[in-house]
Design an enzyme around this catalytic site. Structure first.
Site, PDB file in Angstrom:
ATOM      1  N   ARG A  81       0.837  -1.201   0.000  1.00  0.00           N
ATOM      2  CA  ARG A  81       0.000   0.000   0.000  1.00  0.00           C
ATOM      3  C   ARG A  81       0.877   1.259   0.000  1.00  0.00           C
ATOM      4  O   ARG A  81       0.536   2.252  -0.648  1.00  0.00           O
ATOM      5  CB  ARG A  81      -0.949  -0.017   1.210  1.00  0.00           C
ATOM      6  CG  ARG A  81      -2.025   1.054   1.127  1.00  0.00           C
ATOM      7  CD  ARG A  81      -3.097   0.854   2.185  1.00  0.00           C
ATOM      8  NE  ARG A  81      -2.555   0.957   3.529  1.00  0.00           N
ATOM      9  CZ  ARG A  81      -3.228   0.663   4.629  1.00  0.00           C
ATOM     10  NH1 ARG A  81      -4.493   0.243   4.558  1.00  0.00           N
ATOM     11  NH2 ARG A  81      -2.675   0.785   5.812  1.00  0.00           N
ATOM     12  N   LYS A 183      -2.600   6.409   1.349  1.00  0.00           N
ATOM     13  CA  LYS A 183      -2.402   6.923   2.712  1.00  0.00           C
ATOM     14  C   LYS A 183      -1.512   8.165   2.672  1.00  0.00           C
ATOM     15  O   LYS A 183      -0.377   8.160   3.165  1.00  0.00           O
ATOM     16  CB  LYS A 183      -1.818   5.816   3.602  1.00  0.00           C
ATOM     17  CG  LYS A 183      -2.372   5.837   5.012  1.00  0.00           C
ATOM     18  CD  LYS A 183      -2.190   4.522   5.702  1.00  0.00           C
ATOM     19  CE  LYS A 183      -2.289   4.643   7.210  1.00  0.00           C
ATOM     20  NZ  LYS A 183      -3.523   5.261   7.697  1.00  0.00           N
ATOM     21  N   GLU A 219     -16.129   5.988   4.619  1.00  0.00           N
ATOM     22  CA  GLU A 219     -15.386   5.526   5.795  1.00  0.00           C
ATOM     23  C   GLU A 219     -15.295   6.654   6.810  1.00  0.00           C
ATOM     24  O   GLU A 219     -15.945   7.687   6.643  1.00  0.00           O
ATOM     25  CB  GLU A 219     -14.008   5.017   5.386  1.00  0.00           C
ATOM     26  CG  GLU A 219     -13.121   6.066   4.730  1.00  0.00           C
ATOM     27  CD  GLU A 219     -11.706   5.558   4.462  1.00  0.00           C
ATOM     28  OE1 GLU A 219     -11.210   4.710   5.218  1.00  0.00           O
ATOM     29  OE2 GLU A 219     -11.089   6.031   3.502  1.00  0.00           O
TER      30      GLU A 219
END
Ligand code: PLP
Ligand code: COI
Length: 340
Positions: A81, A183, A219
């Site tokens: 990620r 992220k 989210e």
């Protein structure tokens, strides 16, 4: 010797430990990397990270297992990620195998800070990268620093397993076709005003809706959603602007393979929420935090599981996931990286 820390009363905060990992990228290559006791970073006043927020990070945890080993959970997925985050932010990828090795090294070098089994605390591991050389025109930096520090932590939400109340946010954390799926530090900067405002209004977190239509559940600022339907299905939102949570991806496997639940990873309309029996937030920091109530501009959606304890299916998911992480339940192949 384990450090003298009151493990059971830790919150989610920063405690400086002895060693951290640093590697520098210059002239198109990463150096060999090293551990250092220096907890400060010195960079140019004009560094890419300071001017244009060119930075991304990861989060994972190390656990002491029931039989006394120290392990971490699926670090290869954090490496992957972070590689995705770097590509989207025009940053150099820190090689995925080296990422995992560096995580192991950093935990080993701070082994006395890994909380004991059963203490309720864990060692949070924070890999991150930033553009370090001067950049004044809007463009990517040429030099970068990759670092990892660790810090012992307790529950992310006060009260641990007690259900929380969240609200629907009027602010977005991501843009359509933006960076919600990686992220990037900038996503969290985006969310700061919303979280301060939510806390001031007495809510633990924000529920973000899809930024294009504001009709679908995305989210929170730091966790994905899971829902349990009244007939026991596991439902979790799918969207291009949600961070692909490693905890959520793992729970999909736990739900199906360990608990025999039907799993649906799909768009979730906000209007569906009142049909669900249980709701939870999942992530490395959040683990699984039960949500008892969602407030949408004064209208309350109260889940049948209530405000006293986790719903029964959420509890089974929690027990199985943490059982796997702490070595009480056999993990699927490749999920556990043993450090010591
Ligand atoms: N969503 C956001 C926005 C996050 O910051 C995090 C934390 O990493 C998560 C979800 C959960 O992801 P993971 O389970 O990989 O920790
Ligand atoms: C995590 O769960 O690791 C996160 O990064 C969430 C939050 C602390 C930013």
């Amino acid at each position: 010797m384990s450090k003298q820390i009151d493990w059971s009363n830790l919150g989610f905060g920063y405690i400086q430990t002895e060693q951290r990992y640093v590697s520098n990228y210059k002239d198109g290559a990463w150096d060999e990397g090293t551990l250092t006791s220096d907890a400060t970073v010195t960079i140019s006043e004009c560094a890419g990270v300071l001017q244009y927020a060119q930075t991304c990070f990861e989060g994972l945890k190390a656990y002491t297992t029931e039989d006394g080993h120290v392990v971490c959970f699926r670090p290869d997925l954090n490496a992957q990620r972070m590689s995705d985050s770097c590509k989207r932010l025009e940053m150099p990828v820190f090689p995925e195998d080296r990422f995992v090795e560096a995580v192991v090294k950093t935990v080993e070098a701070n082994i006395d800070y890994v909380p004991p089994y059963g203490s309720g605390a864990t060692l949070y591991i924070r890999p991150y990268m930033f553009g370090s050389n001067p950049v004044i025109g809007v463009k990517p930096a040429d030099e970068y620093q990759f670092r990892i520090f660790v810090t012992p932590v307790g529950p992310y939400f006060k009260g641990g397993a007690k259900p929380i109340t969240i609200r629907v946010s009027d602010f977005d954390r991501a843009a359509p076709h933006g960076t919600g799926h990686i992220k990037a530090g900038l996503n969290y900067a985006m969310s700061l005003h919303a979280i301060v405002d939510a806390h001031e209004q007495g809510y633990s977190e924000n529920m973000y809706l899809d930024p294009a239509t504001r009709t679908k559940v995305e989210e929170t600022g730091g966790a994905n959603f899971i829902f349990i339907t009244k007939d026991g299905k596991f439902v979790t939102p799918k969207s291009d602007s949600i961070l692909p949570s490693i905890t959520r991806r793992s729970l999909m496997v736990v739900a199906e393979k360990y608990l025999g639940l039907e799993v649906e990873h799909r768009e979730v309309a906000f209007a569906e929420l009142e049909n669900f029996a249980e709701c939870g937030l999942c992530g490395t920091a959040a683990v699984i935090s039960p949500v008892g109530k969602i407030v949408d501009h004064g209208k309350e959606i109260c889940f049948p599981s209530g405000m006293e304890e986790m719903g029964p299916v959420t509890k089974k998911l929690y027990d199985t996931l943490t059982g796997i992480q702490m070595g009480r339940i056999e993990a699927p192949e490749g999920w556990i990286k043993t450090i010591r």
